[in-house]
Every structure is written in structure tokens, then in C-alpha cells.
Scaffold this active site. Structure first.
Site, PDB file in Angstrom:
ATOM      1  N   GLU A   1      35.584  46.282  39.191  1.00 19.08           N
ATOM      2  CA  GLU A   1      35.214  45.105  39.920  1.00 19.08           C
ATOM      3  C   GLU A   1      34.679  45.428  41.288  1.00 19.08           C
ATOM      4  OE1 GLU A   1      37.192  40.805  40.715  1.00 19.08           O
ATOM      5  OE2 GLU A   1      38.492  42.272  40.594  1.00 19.08           O
TER       6      GLU A   1
ATOM      7  N   CYS B   1      39.481  41.301  35.893  1.00 20.33           N
ATOM      8  CA  CYS B   1      40.685  41.486  36.722  1.00 20.33           C
ATOM      9  C   CYS B   1      41.724  40.212  36.384  1.00 20.33           C
ATOM     10  CB  CYS B   1      40.258  41.398  38.226  1.00 20.33           C
ATOM     11  SG  CYS B   1      41.597  41.935  39.311  1.00 20.33           S
TER      12      CYS B   1
ATOM     13  N   LYS C   1      32.790  35.560  36.073  1.00 23.11           N
ATOM     14  CA  LYS C   1      34.371  35.648  36.060  1.00 23.11           C
ATOM     15  C   LYS C   1      34.877  34.071  35.999  1.00 23.11           C
ATOM     16  CE  LYS C   1      38.180  37.519  38.846  1.00 23.11           C
ATOM     17  NZ  LYS C   1      38.581  38.090  39.967  1.00 23.11           N
TER      18      LYS C   1
END
Length: 282
Positions: free
Chosen positions: A49, A168, A126
């Protein structure tokens, strides 16, 4: 560096970085590591990321520049082409939604998948944003101040099988991984920048749990080290098989990579011997 221990299957590498404040330095670090994994025989590589930009203050400006193709996107395309390597491009800021509309005051945290010809074949934005208080030097994290959440669950066919995408903080939401398995994911890439504090507590158990629950490979690429005086990331980039076994892990902080062959036979064996997907009742 760790070589694959199973020669059957497609070799996938997870790349660990320690990105700093300078875009050009981060791109140079990524280029070196990607060239290494390609030379070692990887067909697919996963970047962490925010591999190119980690500093929040730079995100919105860079995200505007990446609309339609910018320095980071061009960098990924050129490397994929020149190395003959599929690249899961960690995440980069992009001030454009999937439908082409512009994000006015924020950006999307966008993971692009590029094939070995440098073509963008998938994009994941995301979904879950990290707004939390952590007992570290930074203290408070507010991704929603900078990022707009995505909405789409994304899978794509790759040489290593059908790939599901997450980033993440998504790791803490098992329903996303269930949806990826519902879309026939064989493996999931997880570009990350876990804080050292949260990673030390939860990185290993969460990654292994998502692999076990969904009987898929997990390829987790992390930032790992001191990215700034106030920010330390956990690292421990790893590859976990569908049984939850860690088959490759970078133990040390700092840039590097590990690699493993994602053997289809292993995936089939786990799913056939314990067909939990067929046993679901809810």
C-alpha cells in the site's frame, strides 16, 4: 530473499518496501525490487500500500495528476512491459472514480493490476478506511479526511488463478473476503501499510484466519520499517496457503521480497478434503 519451496504452480512474489517522502526515491526502490523478483522467476508481484507516496499531504495533488495516466501509472506500465511481469500495484491515489467522474476534494486509494504487457486489467478502490486511534507516535489516523471509499468487490483472472483484491484495513472485515471467494477467488492480494502496533497484535492471526475461512492463498505485501520519525510500519510480508500455513515470510524490517509457487493442487486438496463452502448453512 526467499526462493519458492514448491516448483509446481505459478510463482508469486510479495514485495516489502519502506517508502519515504520522495516519490522518485520510492519508485526507484520499487523498480529495483521488481527487477529482482522478475529475475528470480516470479510471474506476478504484489507491491505494498502507498508504495509510491506515503505522505498524506501529497496524496490529493498526485491523485489529480494520475487521472488518465500519470507518473506512477506510467511507471507501473513500463515496468510490467519491460520485465514481462504481472504487477499488483499496491495502492496509489487517484482523483477519479471507476465511472470516470472526478473526486473533487479527496482521492481514491486505488489498486491497479497490470498484465505483462503493461495493460491495466483490473482496478480496486479501497472500501474500508482506517479511522482509528493507535498507541504509537502518530496517535490518530483519519484516512476518510483524504480518501473516498470504494464500493466494488473486484476479482480478475491472472496466471496464478483468479485474484481477489483487498487493501490493508480491509483485512478486518471478513465479509469482503467471503464476497471474493463467492466470486471464485483462488488467491487474495493484500497490499498494506499496517502500523507496527496494530501489526504486532493482529497481522498474523488475521491473515491466517482469512486464508483458513475462505480456503484461498493470501499474499500480503507490507510496508516494513521507519517511513518517517513518527511512523513505523510492521512489515512481515508473507504468503499463506489455503490451510493457513505461512509458506514464506520476510522476518526482518526493510525492503525485500519473498516468493512462493501458488500450487493449484494444494488449493484443490484443501477444498476437497474439507468442503466447508458446501457446508455453509447461513
Amino acid at each position: 530473499m526467499t526462493e519458492p519451496r514448491d516448483v509446481e504452480g505459478v510463482r508469486v512474489a510479495t514485495v516489502q518496501m519502506v517508502s519515504g517522502e520522495r516519490l522518485e526515491d520510492n519508485l526507484a526502490q520499487a523498480a529495483t525490487l521488481l527487477a529482482e523478483v522478475a529475475a528470480a522467476g516470479a510471474s506476478v508481484a504484489v507491491l505494498p500500500e502507498n508504495f509510491a507516496i506515503l505522505k498524506t499531504a501529497q496524496m490529493v495533488a498526485q491523485g489529480q495528476q494520475e487521472i488518465g495516466g500519470g507518473e506512477i501509472r506510467d511507471f507501473l506500465a513500463e515496468l510490467a512491459r519491460s520485465l514481462g511481469l504481472w504487477i499488483v500495484g499496491g495502492s496509489l491515489p487517484l482523483a477519479e472514480r471507476e465511472d470516470g467522474s472526478t473526486v473533487a476534494d479527496r482521492v481514491r486509494a486505488c489498486c491497479l493490476v497490470l498484465d505483462d504487457q503493461g495493460r491495466e486489467v483490473a482496478r480496486y478502490d479501497k472500501i474500508h478506511l482506517f479511522d482509528a486511534e493507535v498507541a504509537d507516535a502518530q496517535g490518530r489516523y483519519r484516512e476518510s479526511d483524504t480518501f473516498e471509499p470504494g464500493e466494488q468487490v473486484v476479482t480478475v483472472d491472472t496466471p496464478a488463478g483468479r485474484l481477489g483484491l483487498a487493501i490493508c484495513y480491509d483485512l478486518r472485515f471478513p465479509e469482503l473476503f467471503r464476497a471474493l471467494r463467492q466470486q471464485q477467488a483462488d488467491w487474495v492480494a493484500l497490499p498494506s501499510a499496517f502500523t507496527y502496533t496494530t501489526g504486532d497484535a493482529h497481522w498474523h492471526p488475521l491473515i491466517r484466519a482469512r486464508a483458513i475461512e475462505n480456503q484461498c492463498w493470501l499474499v500480503a505485501a507490507g510496508q516494513g520499517g521507519y517511513n518517517s520519525p513518527r511512523r513505523r510500519t510492521y512489515g512481515h510480508s508473507m504468503i499463506v496457503d489455503p490451510w493457513g500455513s505461512v509458506v514464506a515470510e520476510q522476518q526482518e524490517e526493510g525492503p525485500g521480497w519473498v516468493m512462493a509457487a501458488l500450487a493449484p493442487r494444494r488449493l484443490q486438496e484443501v477444498r476437497q478434503r474439507m468442503p466447508v463452502w458446501d457446508h455453509r448453512r447461513l
